[in-house]
Write an enzyme that holds these catalytic residues in place. Structure first.
Site, short mmCIF file in Angstrom:
data_model
loop_
_atom_site.label_atom_id
_atom_site.label_comp_id
_atom_site.label_asym_id
_atom_site.label_seq_id
_atom_site.Cartn_x
_atom_site.Cartn_y
_atom_site.Cartn_z
N ARG A 39 0.94 -1.45 -0.02
CA ARG A 39 0.09 -0.07 -0.12
C ARG A 39 0.91 1.21 -0.02
NH1 ARG A 39 -4.89 0.27 4.49
NH2 ARG A 39 -2.80 0.58 5.75
N SER A 108 -12.46 -3.83 0.05
CA SER A 108 -12.63 -3.35 1.31
C SER A 108 -14.32 -3.22 1.58
CB SER A 108 -12.17 -2.19 1.56
OG SER A 108 -10.65 -2.21 1.44
N LYS A 137 -4.86 4.58 9.26
CA LYS A 137 -5.50 5.00 8.14
C LYS A 137 -6.77 5.87 8.60
CE LYS A 137 -8.47 2.77 4.38
NZ LYS A 137 -8.85 1.45 3.71
#
Length: 522
Positions: A39, A108, A137
């Site tokens: 990521r 997700s 996040k």
């Protein structure tokens, strides 16, 4: 076939000082990471490609699949195993057209609607979260909590879609996550995604190995609920035998029972604990909960007088009790009285796993979201549940623990069997805190049950049903003692009843339990 067990999501910004990214990645693979997702939200394409290529080479050496977050072009360029997309990223259908036929696509999901969409779009796996709050996040959707995962997993029944939990997962809450994230249909997680616990570690190999061992231990049956029933078949005879064994173990081992309980009944609860043969410690300060979690045999959490200091202690105590696999008895006293209590209970049960939840009809109805029974303060109003047997069985399955519904008739379930108990006396309902005292007694029985379970484990024997039997045994001990106390000539009413009750709890014997117990098993 991808092993999603320990799914690492990278985040170079979390690396500790002096730790190089590729070194950390390789060490995490050596520790047992089974799949890696790269990521890079703020990295330009050239840099991202370089990181992905080098990461892919490391993953290939260990035979670990690499997944790229968001960027289908990067995934194609490095020949990654697949991509993971968010709800606002490239649609799965478009990604599927661009990627090789055997590419893995994950998405997700934060709610059941997104799960349904993932099914329609043909996702290979879903990342469910955030399960816990996380600093890695920025969350634009609510934290769903461990108990919210089950509803989403149920929607995956009958599909081949895998499920990974993500968001704030660490070693201290991993077992809670695995145990609680199960649907009513027994659909469980295929893995957990971890970010900071590994990436921010100065020793990622050891950290990953610890997480991996916790996952394996859970799958071997070593959950946070030592001695919890695994849905064995029970008869009245086996139940009474088990109850007596636990009762005698309390007197033999004198377990320490940690209690965070209603201030109104601290003395009564402590006296009842001592009368049974256990030792009480009444402590609420958060700073001592780790130490108490190591030395106590069980934990009682009772929200009767819920204040910020005790609430903090409850959060910490439950977490450390889970870590030590100590039974937790939870009594949501007066949960229906205020939104504050409802929210507090939700937070507590999403933070740690209870072994037993005990309450009256109104309290358990509120917990279950049912309007069959109404609350008046800490009491119930109305005639009760139309089908209490199904109610306790279903709530036990949902909460993944033993449930005790107290009342004129007591109902106890482990999610499969239901024990119906008909002992007791009306005077129990006329003294302050009889329900709170019951919680203390259950915790005493659970501590002894855990000791028995541990001794059997040491001998290589399989032990089942101890927490279920402990809950039954406690109710029988209290209600039988109440019956005997009420018959005494010196008992004239509630004022003289309580001292007599403590006397009878103290002098209760195994033969008396066998003789007077009125139990049905359904």
């Amino acid at each position: 076939m991808i092993d999603y067990s320990l799914y690492l999501v990278t985040g170079r910004e979390l690396l500790p000082p002096g730790k190089e990214y590729f070194e950390s990645l390789e060490q995490s693979l050596q520790g047992g990471v089974s799949v890696v997702q790269i990521r890079e939200k703020k990295t330009d394409t050239t840099k991202f490609l370089d990181i992905a290529l080098k990461s892919k080479a490391i993953c290939d050496r260990y035979g670990i699949p690499l997944i790229i977050n968001d960027r289908v072009d990067i995934a194609l360029a490095v020949e990654a195993a697949g991509v993971h997309v968010g709800q606002s990223d490239m649609p799965i259908a478009m990604a599927r057209k661009l990627l090789p036929e055997n590419a893995i696509i994950g998405v997700s999901c934060n709610n059941v609607q997104e799960i349904e969409q993932a099914k329609q779009d043909g996702a290979d796996y879903v990342g469910i979260g955030a399960v816990w709050s996380t600093a890695t996040k920025d969350l634009d959707k609510p934290v769903i909590g461990v108990r919210g995962v089950g509803k989403m997993l149920e929607r995956l029944d009958g599909t081949s879609i895998k499920a990974v939990a993500i968001g704030g997962i660490k070693s201290r809450n991993l077992l809670r996550t695995l145990h609680g994230s199960v649907s009513p249909t027994n659909h469980s997680l295929d893995g957990v995604a971890v970010v900071s616990e590994i990436v921010a570690s100065t020793h990622p190999r050891e950290t990953a190995a610890k997480l991996r061992e916790l996952i394996y231990a859970f799958r071997r049956g070593s959950s946070i609920l030592k001695g919890l029933s695994v849905h064995s078949e029970y008869s009245v005879e086996t139940v009474i035998d088990g109850v007596v064994d636990i009762f005698e173990a309390i007197r033999k081992h004198n377990p320490l029972v940690h209690q965070i309980t209603n201030n109104v009944v601290v003395a009564q609860s402590a006296n009842a604990t001592i009368a049974l043969g256990a030792s009480p410690i009444m402590a609420t300060t958060a700073q001592e909960m780790e130490d108490l979690g190591r030395v106590s045999g069980s934990l009682l959490v009772n929200i009767g007088t819920l204040v910020p200091t005790s609430y903090d202690g409850m959060m910490e105590a439950g977490t450390f009790a889970n870590a030590q696999k100590k039974p937790i008895v939870f009594d949501p006293v007066g949960i229906g009285a205020s939104e504050f209590r409802k929210n507090a209970v939700s937070q507590l049960l999403n933070t740690w796993q209870a072994s037993v939840i005990k309450g009256n009809a109104a309290e358990l109805a509120t917990l279950a979201g049912s309007n069959e029974v109404q609350a008046k303060g800490v009491d119930s109003t109305g005639s009760g549940f139309k089908d209490p047997v199904s109610f306790v069985r279903n709530l036990s399955c949902r909460e993944r623990c033993v449930v005790v519904l107290s009342g004129e008739t007591d109902y106890i379930s482990d999610g499969s069997s239901v024990a119906v108990l008909n002992n007791g006396h009306a005077l129990l309902g006329r003294i302050t805190g009889s329900g709170c005292i019951a919680g203390s007694c259950i915790a005493s029985y659970c501590a002894a049950a855990a000791i028995l379970a541990g001794s059997m484990e040491d001998k290589g024997k399989l032990v089942v049903g101890d927490i279920f039997l402990a809950a039954i045994g406690m109710i029988l001990a209290l209600t039988i003692s109440a019956e005997v106390a009420a018959m005494r000539e010196d008992v004239k009413g509630p004022g003289t009843f309580f001292p007599a009750l403590i006397d009878e709890l103290s002098s209760l014997s195994s033969p008396t339990i066998r003789e007077r117990a009125r139990v049905h098993i359904l």
